[in-house]
Design an enzyme around this catalytic site. Structure first.
Site, mmCIF file in Angstrom:
data_model
loop_
_atom_site.group_PDB
_atom_site.id
_atom_site.type_symbol
_atom_site.label_atom_id
_atom_site.label_comp_id
_atom_site.label_asym_id
_atom_site.label_seq_id
_atom_site.Cartn_x
_atom_site.Cartn_y
_atom_site.Cartn_z
ATOM 1 N N ASP A 74 -5.713 0.539 1.368
ATOM 2 C CA ASP A 74 -5.142 -0.039 2.600
ATOM 3 C C ASP A 74 -5.253 1.010 3.701
ATOM 4 O O ASP A 74 -5.484 0.687 4.868
ATOM 5 C CB ASP A 74 -3.647 -0.379 2.447
ATOM 6 C CG ASP A 74 -3.391 -1.546 1.484
ATOM 7 O OD1 ASP A 74 -4.212 -2.471 1.449
ATOM 8 O OD2 ASP A 74 -2.359 -1.498 0.775
ATOM 9 N N HIS A 95 -1.510 0.667 -0.585
ATOM 10 C CA HIS A 95 -2.501 0.959 -1.613
ATOM 11 C C HIS A 95 -3.382 2.041 -1.008
ATOM 12 O O HIS A 95 -3.534 2.102 0.224
ATOM 13 C CB HIS A 95 -3.362 -0.271 -1.924
ATOM 14 C CG HIS A 95 -2.586 -1.389 -2.561
ATOM 15 N ND1 HIS A 95 -2.455 -2.623 -1.985
ATOM 16 C CD2 HIS A 95 -1.917 -1.446 -3.739
ATOM 17 C CE1 HIS A 95 -1.723 -3.394 -2.764
ATOM 18 N NE2 HIS A 95 -1.378 -2.704 -3.825
HETATM 19 C C1 GLO Z 1 1.796 -7.201 -8.468
HETATM 20 C C2 GLO Z 1 2.500 -6.050 -7.943
HETATM 21 C C3 GLO Z 1 1.775 -5.419 -6.779
HETATM 22 C C4 GLO Z 1 2.224 -3.997 -6.571
HETATM 23 C C5 GLO Z 1 1.432 -3.312 -5.501
HETATM 24 C C6 GLO Z 1 1.823 -1.869 -5.337
HETATM 25 O O1 GLO Z 1 2.280 -7.981 -9.219
HETATM 26 O O2 GLO Z 1 3.808 -6.398 -7.609
HETATM 27 O O3 GLO Z 1 1.989 -6.173 -5.609
HETATM 28 O O4 GLO Z 1 3.567 -3.937 -6.252
HETATM 29 O O5 GLO Z 1 0.088 -3.390 -5.832
HETATM 30 O O6 GLO Z 1 1.278 -1.126 -6.346
#
Ligand code: GLO
Ligand code: MG
Length: 344
Positions: free
Chosen positions: A52, A49
């Protein structure tokens, strides 16, 4: 065969076990320590993210953000890792309560667009050209609250904005039908592929298919992958597993339905997934019951299941499969696959 595929996960996949009903049950592990775990667990790619990589980015100037992203890139390189993608976290700030690109408040929509530009700066700093868009709050709890026709335009405009801001990035939309919203605007692969053709550069917009999300939509993950592959739009995957229609479980890959996992590996392997540099991405959660020192097993196990299934996919007797298809004996084909999975 191991080593032929490269695997990735996000730092959020090593987590403290909090859920909506209870607090964390494990200690936080700082980012630098998590990075050291990647190679040990057999992973080469890090999913991010934006925050992150650059915590508290909303409080920093664009220059400070880029500087921090470049520092993180150095940390990655020090561990022999690469950033797979960056995703804008558009669901935690107060300005995203009513959605991000589709918020009813124009000032909030502008925040989302601005945050997305900063996220692109982070991607550049980290050295990745792949963006993932999980459109967490683009949808409604109450249908009358937004206009679903307008929402599509708003999402397209936001994507066009990103494509124009950085001419090298590609965007993988990660569809999910619900949670946190009652209904999301981009619930399936088909919706994501369709919306790509409304953007200014369709070939730069594809999908990130997550197993659990597809199951929540009542569909089959391997068929969704086939659909995306036919359009050359499977930019990445979020493999995991899901036990029916309930909250998003993010279980270890193959833990619920091994045959469904087999078929995902089968279509990926058959169509050379990974040959253009794609990572086998995981999005898995450790069970809340796991103790601190064994809270990364879900990652190593998911990878091991994938690799074992690659072997099974390749050792399935193709001539037998074709013969049974020719005879239209699908009962026997069913049994052939079951026997194969049971080690016969
Ligand atoms: C939630 C999503 C989340 C995304 C992550 C990347 O249900 O799967 O984990 O994959 O935020 O954008
Ligand atoms: Mg995901």
């Amino acid at each position: 065969m191991a080593g032929e595929y490269r695997f990735s996960f996000g730092p959020w996949n090593i987590h403290e076990g909090a859920d909506p009903f209870g607090p964390r049950v494990r200690d936080s592990i700082e980012f630098g320590k998590k990075l050291k775990m990647y190679k040990e667990l057999g992973f080469d790619g890090v999913q991010f993210h934006d925050d992150d990589a650059v915590p508290d980015m909303d409080k920093l100037s664009p220059e400070q953000i880029v500087k921090k992203a470049k520092e993180v890139r150095k940390m990655l390189e020090g561990e022999g890792l690469a950033a797979e993608f960056v995703a804008p976290r558009l669901w935690e700030d107060a300005r995203t309560i009513d959605g991000a690109y589709t918020s009813n408040d124009p000032a909030c929509r502008e925040y989302a667009r601005e945050r997305s530009r900063r996220m692109l700066d982070i991607a550049e700093g980290l050295g990745t050209k792949l963006i993932v868009l999980w459109l967490a709050r683009e949808g409604t709890y109450v249908r009358e609250a937004k206009d679903s026709r307008v929402a599509v335009d708003q999402i397209v405009e936001a994507i066009n904005d990103m494509l124009a801001y950085n001419s090298e990035i590609k965007i993988a939309i990660e569809p999910k039908p619900n949670e946190p919203m009652d209904q999301a605007y981009i619930p399936t692969t088909g919706h994501a592929v369709a919306i790509s053709f409304l953007t200014n550069e369709p070939e730069r917009v594809g999908v990130n298919i997550e197993t659990a999300h597809v199951i929540l939509a009542g569909l089959d993950p391997s068929d969704e992958m086939g659909f995306a592959l036919a359009y050359d739009k499977l930019f990445t995957v979020h493999l995991n597993d899901q036990n029916g229609l309930k909250f998003d479980e993010d279980r270890t890959f193959g833990a619920v339905d091994l045959r469904r996992a087999f078929n995902q590996v089968r279509i990926l392997d058959q169509y050379d997934y990974g040959k253009k540099g794609e990572f086998v991405g995981l999005d898995v959660k450790a069970m809340r019951t796991q103790k601190q020192e064994v809270a990364t097993k879900h990652l190593a196990n998911s990878r091991a299941v994938f690799l074992r299934l690659v072997e099974l996919v390749r050792s399935l007797d193709k001539a037998k499969v074709e013969g049974l298809i020719e005879q239209r004996d699908y009962e026997e084909l069913d049994m052939l696959v079951l026997d194969h999975l049971m080690g016969k």
